[in-house]
Design an enzyme around this catalytic site. Structure first.
Site, PDB file in Angstrom:
ATOM      1  N   ARG A   1     -11.311   0.178 -14.372  1.00  0.00           N
ATOM      2  CA  ARG A   1     -11.763   0.166 -12.706  1.00  0.00           C
ATOM      3  C   ARG A   1     -13.313   0.880 -12.184  1.00  0.00           C
ATOM      4  O   ARG A   1     -13.298   1.170 -11.380  1.00  0.00           O
ATOM      5  CB  ARG A   1     -10.610   1.568 -12.590  1.00  0.00           C
ATOM      6  CG  ARG A   1      -8.845   1.650 -12.404  1.00  0.00           C
ATOM      7  CD  ARG A   1      -8.146   0.110 -11.767  1.00  0.00           C
ATOM      8  NE  ARG A   1      -7.081   0.212 -11.844  1.00  0.00           N
ATOM      9  CZ  ARG A   1      -6.493  -0.359 -12.608  1.00  0.00           C
ATOM     10  NH1 ARG A   1      -7.594  -1.120 -13.994  1.00  0.00           N
ATOM     11  NH2 ARG A   1      -4.993  -0.663 -12.617  1.00  0.00           N
TER      12      ARG A   1
ATOM     13  N   TYR B   1      -0.073  -5.934  -9.516  1.00  0.00           N
ATOM     14  CA  TYR B   1      -0.548  -5.118  -8.055  1.00  0.00           C
ATOM     15  C   TYR B   1      -2.156  -4.829  -7.967  1.00  0.00           C
ATOM     16  O   TYR B   1      -2.891  -5.581  -8.429  1.00  0.00           O
ATOM     17  CB  TYR B   1       0.335  -3.563  -8.717  1.00  0.00           C
ATOM     18  CG  TYR B   1      -1.057  -2.972 -10.270  1.00  0.00           C
ATOM     19  CD1 TYR B   1      -2.200  -2.798 -10.419  1.00  0.00           C
ATOM     20  CD2 TYR B   1       0.175  -3.188 -11.310  1.00  0.00           C
ATOM     21  CE1 TYR B   1      -2.344  -2.862 -11.630  1.00  0.00           C
ATOM     22  CE2 TYR B   1      -0.146  -2.439 -12.702  1.00  0.00           C
ATOM     23  CZ  TYR B   1      -2.151  -2.955 -13.291  1.00  0.00           C
ATOM     24  OH  TYR B   1      -1.954  -2.991 -14.040  1.00  0.00           O
TER      25      TYR B   1
ATOM     26  N   GLU C   1      -2.043 -10.115 -20.704  1.00  0.00           N
ATOM     27  CA  GLU C   1      -1.503  -9.105 -21.210  1.00  0.00           C
ATOM     28  C   GLU C   1      -0.934  -9.461 -22.754  1.00  0.00           C
ATOM     29  O   GLU C   1      -0.009 -10.425 -22.419  1.00  0.00           O
ATOM     30  CB  GLU C   1      -0.234  -8.936 -20.034  1.00  0.00           C
ATOM     31  CG  GLU C   1      -0.891  -8.066 -18.697  1.00  0.00           C
ATOM     32  CD  GLU C   1      -1.419  -6.871 -18.669  1.00  0.00           C
ATOM     33  OE1 GLU C   1      -1.615  -5.988 -19.950  1.00  0.00           O
ATOM     34  OE2 GLU C   1      -2.273  -6.483 -17.966  1.00  0.00           O
TER      35      GLU C   1
END
Ligand code: 0X9
Ligand code: ZN
Length: 417
Positions: free
Chosen positions: A253, A357, A380
């Site tokens: 992030r 998301y 992933e």
């Protein structure tokens, strides 16, 4: 819906650390795992942003979350207010993990067992052992060079291996590939797969040999060690924040592209974005190295777990389409088909923000949005939720093999462009 029973059974046979059962995992004492159901909406993510819980599973209509002991009351109240019900899957995470270690085969390598000539497939290697493997590779392969891109807060190196193309003229045309693993501490499989890829790369004479390949297998070394020794579900790095009770920044992030969306400015949150973009030594180091390669990079692959999904950008918004989305999907499917061919595991090719998301500040978005690399993905890895982050070491080899197969096919396609 993920069934409750397998998660519990699986985790009880997942890992053993002889002699350390009594103290390891104490930091998770009283933490619980809940399965949420009902009208969940964005509630779990919102509670994660304010630091109340940790979302362990993102897909589907139910969500598995970890609730720290100190947040149990408040999380219960807030969820109840919104009509979200919860079932307790794990009463006490420390006991749960310790029991698992007593009952099971080993999953982490102990110091006395270190041997670093090859990446291990029977257990997850310590940072030091992986580092030793990289040094050996550097000595033994004339095409490899090992560079430290910088130091973490706890003074560990952020290692990058550069594997030169077999014929330098080839790479002038083919370009370069960037692979990052381990940016999230608890996603151990991602570093293990990155090491396996390196091992294959030094041996391979196929088309991949035409690319210059850069691999950073352990992008968050402090977090990785912390998750091995103290808190198995640690996600962030280990740098201090302004809150003495909460260390760590979510390195995925912290990149500077639409910084802040879907991330948190609260230090205790699992998705704390840091005080500013690139506030962290790990992201600075990655950024600087990638920026130097800007014009050569054809593919940036960020390895994560779990979910078996190949995510394509954007992650920062579900309303904007990234350039070349069709190509990203088409090449992604080539990856998924080849990966399935290895061990019959399905990797879904989906959009980050739309299908998972909204979250900004990740490697993939920055590499595409700022560096302009056409093909950037977050992969992933295994599994789909049964073992989750606590993936048994028996998955290391098959998971690595399917990624290797997928990567080869994907790069073949990129070469044709
Ligand atoms: O949330 C993340 O950082 C990634 N998922 S994980 O469960 N491994 O933490 C997904 C990142 C996807 N990419 C972007 N949002 N740009
Ligand atoms: Zn991750």
């Amino acid at each position: 819906m993920v069934s409750v029973v397998p998660f519990i059974i699986v985790a009880t046979v997942t890992f053993t650390v002889y002699g350390k059962e009594s103290t390891r995992h104490e930091l998770l004492r009283g933490h619980q795992i809940w399965q949420l159901s009902g009208d969940i909406g964005a509630m779990p993510l919102e509670l994660m942003q304010v630091g109340l819980l940790d979302v362990l599973e993102h897909s589907g209509t139910s969500k598995k979350v970890r609730v720290p002991f100190q947040s149990l009351e408040e999380a219960r109240r807030l969820l109840q207010e919104k009509g979200v019900s919860h079932e307790i899957l794990v009463e006490d995470l420390a006991t749960f993990l310790q029991d698992g270690e007593r009952l099971s085969k080993r999953s982490v390598t102990e110091r006395e067992e270190y041997s670093c000539s090859e990446p291990r497939h029977d257990s997850y290697m310590a940072f030091e052992e992986m580092e030793c493997f990289l040094k050996r590779l550097n000595e033994s392969s004339p095409r490899a060079s090992l560079t430290s891109l910088g130091k973490s807060c706890e003074n560990r190196d952020i290692w990058m291996v550069h594997l030169r193309a077999e014929d330098p003229q080839d790479s002038e045309e083919a370009g370069a590939v960037w692979i990052e693993g381990g940016i999230h501490a608890r996603e151990w499989i991602s570093s293990a797969v990155a090491l396996h890829i390196l091992k294959e790369l030094v041996q391979d004479n196929g088309n991949i040999g035409q690319f210059d390949v850069y691999v950073v297998p352990m992008a968050n070394p402090d977090g990785y060690e912390y998750s091995r020794n103290s808190d198995r579900l640690w996600r962030k790095n280990r740098c201090k924040t302004s809150n003495p009770n909460c260390a760590g920044v979510d390195l995925n992030r912290n990149w500077d592209f639409h910084y802040g969306v879907g991330a948190s400015d609260i230090e205790c949150s699992e998705v704390f974005r840091g005080t500013e973009p690139f506030s962290e030594p790990e992201t600075k180091a990655l950024r600087d190295a990638m920026t130097k390669l800007k014009d050569q990079l054809r593919l940036v692959l960020s390895l994560h777990s779990y979910g078996q999904q190949l995510l394509y950008p954007w992650g920062f918004s579900k309303h904007e389409m990234a350039p070349n989305t069709e190509d990203l999907i088409a090449k992604g499917k080539v990856f998924a088909d080849a990966a399935k061919g290895a061990h019959n595991k399905v990797y879904e090719v989906v959009n980050s923000a739309g299908d998972l998301y909204t979250a900004s500040g990740a490697t993939d978005d920055w590499a595409k949005g700022v560096l302009g690399v056409k093909y950037t993905y977050t992969l992933e890895l295994r599994d789909e939720g049964k073992f989750g982050f606590i993936l048994e070491p028996s998955h290391i080899l098959p998971c690595s093999e399917e990624v290797w197969a997928g990567l080869g096919a994907l790069l073949n396609e990129i070469l044709k462009e």
